[in-house]
Design a protein around this motif. Structure first.
Motif, short mmCIF file in Angstrom:
data_model
loop_
_atom_site.label_atom_id
_atom_site.label_comp_id
_atom_site.label_asym_id
_atom_site.label_seq_id
_atom_site.Cartn_x
_atom_site.Cartn_y
_atom_site.Cartn_z
N LYS A 155 0.81 -1.20 0.00
CA LYS A 155 0.00 0.00 0.00
C LYS A 155 0.85 1.26 0.00
N THR A 156 1.91 1.26 0.81
CA THR A 156 2.79 2.43 0.86
C THR A 156 3.45 2.66 -0.48
N CYS A 157 3.88 1.58 -1.12
CA CYS A 157 4.53 1.68 -2.42
C CYS A 157 3.60 2.32 -3.46
N ALA A 158 2.35 1.89 -3.48
CA ALA A 158 1.39 2.44 -4.43
C ALA A 158 1.16 3.93 -4.20
N ALA A 159 1.22 4.35 -2.94
CA ALA A 159 1.05 5.76 -2.62
C ALA A 159 2.27 6.59 -2.98
N ASN A 160 3.45 5.98 -2.92
CA ASN A 160 4.70 6.70 -3.13
C ASN A 160 5.14 6.78 -4.59
N CYS A 161 4.61 5.91 -5.44
CA CYS A 161 5.16 5.75 -6.79
C CYS A 161 4.20 6.24 -7.86
N ALA A 162 4.75 6.96 -8.83
CA ALA A 162 3.96 7.54 -9.92
C ALA A 162 4.27 6.85 -11.24
N LEU A 163 3.22 6.60 -11.98
CA LEU A 163 3.29 5.97 -13.29
C LEU A 163 3.22 7.05 -14.36
N ASP A 164 4.20 7.07 -15.28
CA ASP A 164 4.28 8.18 -16.23
C ASP A 164 3.83 7.79 -17.63
N GLY A 165 3.72 8.81 -18.47
CA GLY A 165 3.36 8.61 -19.87
C GLY A 165 4.45 7.90 -20.65
N ALA A 166 4.14 7.53 -21.88
CA ALA A 166 5.05 6.72 -22.69
C ALA A 166 5.36 7.38 -24.02
N GLU A 167 6.60 7.22 -24.47
CA GLU A 167 7.00 7.57 -25.83
C GLU A 167 6.86 6.30 -26.66
#
Length: 456
Positions: free
Chosen positions: A82-94
């Protein structure tokens, strides 16, 4: 059948997360489809594709530091799921420069096998069809046919250009799981009949518990993500199969024990039928039907038609059988007939065919145990389209195009699935020998039976 996922990226900075990053804009490539009611009566839909979140760069929400490097989680950002999901951001793709995903013409999608870029090398990819920016395009395939053009002329032994449907959530799990803030727009919520345990985030939480590296860039955790899967097209230049995989569950479901995940010795106790009931023309006795200069000549493009026939001919009826046609050079080619002792001479998948095939090959009929075509039909009411290219880190794609098991007698019924050398599919071999391989999917149509192609 033995799909290996989440191992495609050989540079460690590209991984999965559940928050939304702002460092790269997300722009979905266009892949329009047509919906048909009768021959020549088709309407265009302006659909797009989105890259699976397992291929994306994930970093801490307040910076550039990776949440996952090599095959390990960052202990500070990811002490628990749960902490990991809150701390980590998923970015856009080239899409094209990083992943080798392009649209060479309207209605066509090209997936390159190996793509070198500024960060390293990407191997393989997986995308989903979108309806708008926030939701996957859902399909009800009952009493329908699904048609597309394929070009596998540059797809050698050991590779798989796969097109299939998975029973994923329309929004990628955004509404069901509090920890998932990215949703379908960023390709979240994957599941399939293998209940893959190498997916880094499941149900909005990181799969940190029990995580261990399986090679330099991937690993597996305690949890898997299960759902029914209909393999329309698993193929390369030399072999092909189409395969329904029903499950006990009726939506994307996290499995939490080895038994539920069907792991190890529990293959025939899990939530899903991992084997499925396949129709591979070579395996079913016609070795001259599919391949270069065969009846279906894979050295040039052709059209693929898959029909889902119901008992009562309605969109809500029970699934009765799954039929296959090919169209090439203006000629409609029915699927090959079975030539296997103990199996009726048929060219489609039904419960009767599956039972006979399993008996003839000495296979476990777990397909029947989890509900057979009736269960598969229920899942076909709400499916997401998946298009991919991949190599097999588990068993070198031998289950598709060679002898499997590799130590079994190839003259034994069901063992030989194609002409390929068992060593040809080793990832280190195929990645070195065929980095320029690719597949092209185009002219996707869905509609009433016999509405998307001209039947002879």
């Amino acid at each position: 059948m033995y799909r290996q996922v989440a191992t495609a990226l050989s540079f460690a900075s590209l991984v999965l997360g559940q928050q939304v990053g702002t460092l790269t804009a997300e722009k979905h490539p266009s892949l329009p489809i047509e919906v048909c009611t009768a021959p020549g009566a088709c309407t265009k839909e302006d659909t797009t594709v989105v890259l699976d979140s397992n291929w994306r760069w994930t970093h801490v929400t307040d910076g550039y530091s990776n949440c996952y490097t090599g095959n390990s989680w960052d202990a500070t950002a990811c002490p628990d799921g749960k902490t990991c999901a809150a701390n980590c951001a998923l970015d856009g793709a080239e899409y094209e420069t990083t992943y080798g995903i392009s649209t060479p013409s309207a209605g066509a999608l090209r997936l390159n096998f190996v793509t070198k870029n500024g960060d390293g090398t990407n191997v393989g990819s997986r995308v989903y069809l979108m309806a708008g920016e926030e939701k996957y395009r859902l399909f009800n395939l009952l009493n329908k046919e699904f048609t597309m053009d394929v070009d596998v002329s540059k797809l050698p032994c050991g590779l798989n250009g796969a097109v299939y449907f998975s029973e994923m959530d329309e929004d990628g799990g955004l509404s069901r799981f509090e920890g998932n803030k990215a949703g379908a727009k960023y390709g979240t919520g994957y599941c399939d009949s293998q209940c893959p345990q190498d997916i880094k985030f499941i149900n909005g939480e990181a799969n940190v518990e029990g995580w261990g590296g399986t090679d330099g860039n991937s690993g597996a955790g305690k949890y898997g993500t299960c759902c029914a899967e209909m393999d329309i097209w698993e193929a390369n230049l030399d072999a092909t199969a189409y395969t329904p995989h029903p499950c006990k569950v009726t939506e994307q479901t996290r499995c939490e024990t080895e038994e539920d995940c069907g792991a190890g010795d529990n293959r025939y106790a899990g939530q899903c039928d991992k084997d499925g009931c396949d129709f591979n023309s070579f395996r079913m006795g016609d070795k001259e039907f599919y391949g270069p200069e065969k009846t279906v000549d894979t050295s040039k493009p052709f059209t693929l038609v898959t029909q889902f026939v119901t008992e009562d001919g309605t969109d809500t009826g029970a699934l009765k059988s799954i039929h296959r046609f090919y169209v090439q050079d203006g000629k409609v080619i029915p699927n090959s007939m079975t030539v296997v002792e103990g199996v009726d001479a048929v060219n489609n998948i039904s419960d009767e065919y599956c039972a006979q095939q399993k008996t003839a090959f000495g296979d476990n009929n777990y397909f029947k145990t989890v509900g057979g075509l009736a269960a598969m039909g229920k899942s076909l009411e709400k499916m997401v389209l998946v298009l991919s290219i991949w190599d097999d880190h588990a068993v070198s794609m031998n289950w598709l195009d060679s002898n499997y098991p590799t130590d079994a007698d190839p003259t034994k019924p069901g063992v030989a699935r194609g002409r390929c050398d068992p060593e040809a599919g080793l990832p280190e071999t195929v990645e070195a020998a065929h980095p320029d391989a690719y597949v092209i999917y185009s002219n996707i149509k869905v509609g009433a039976i016999n509405s998307t192609f001209t039947a002879a």
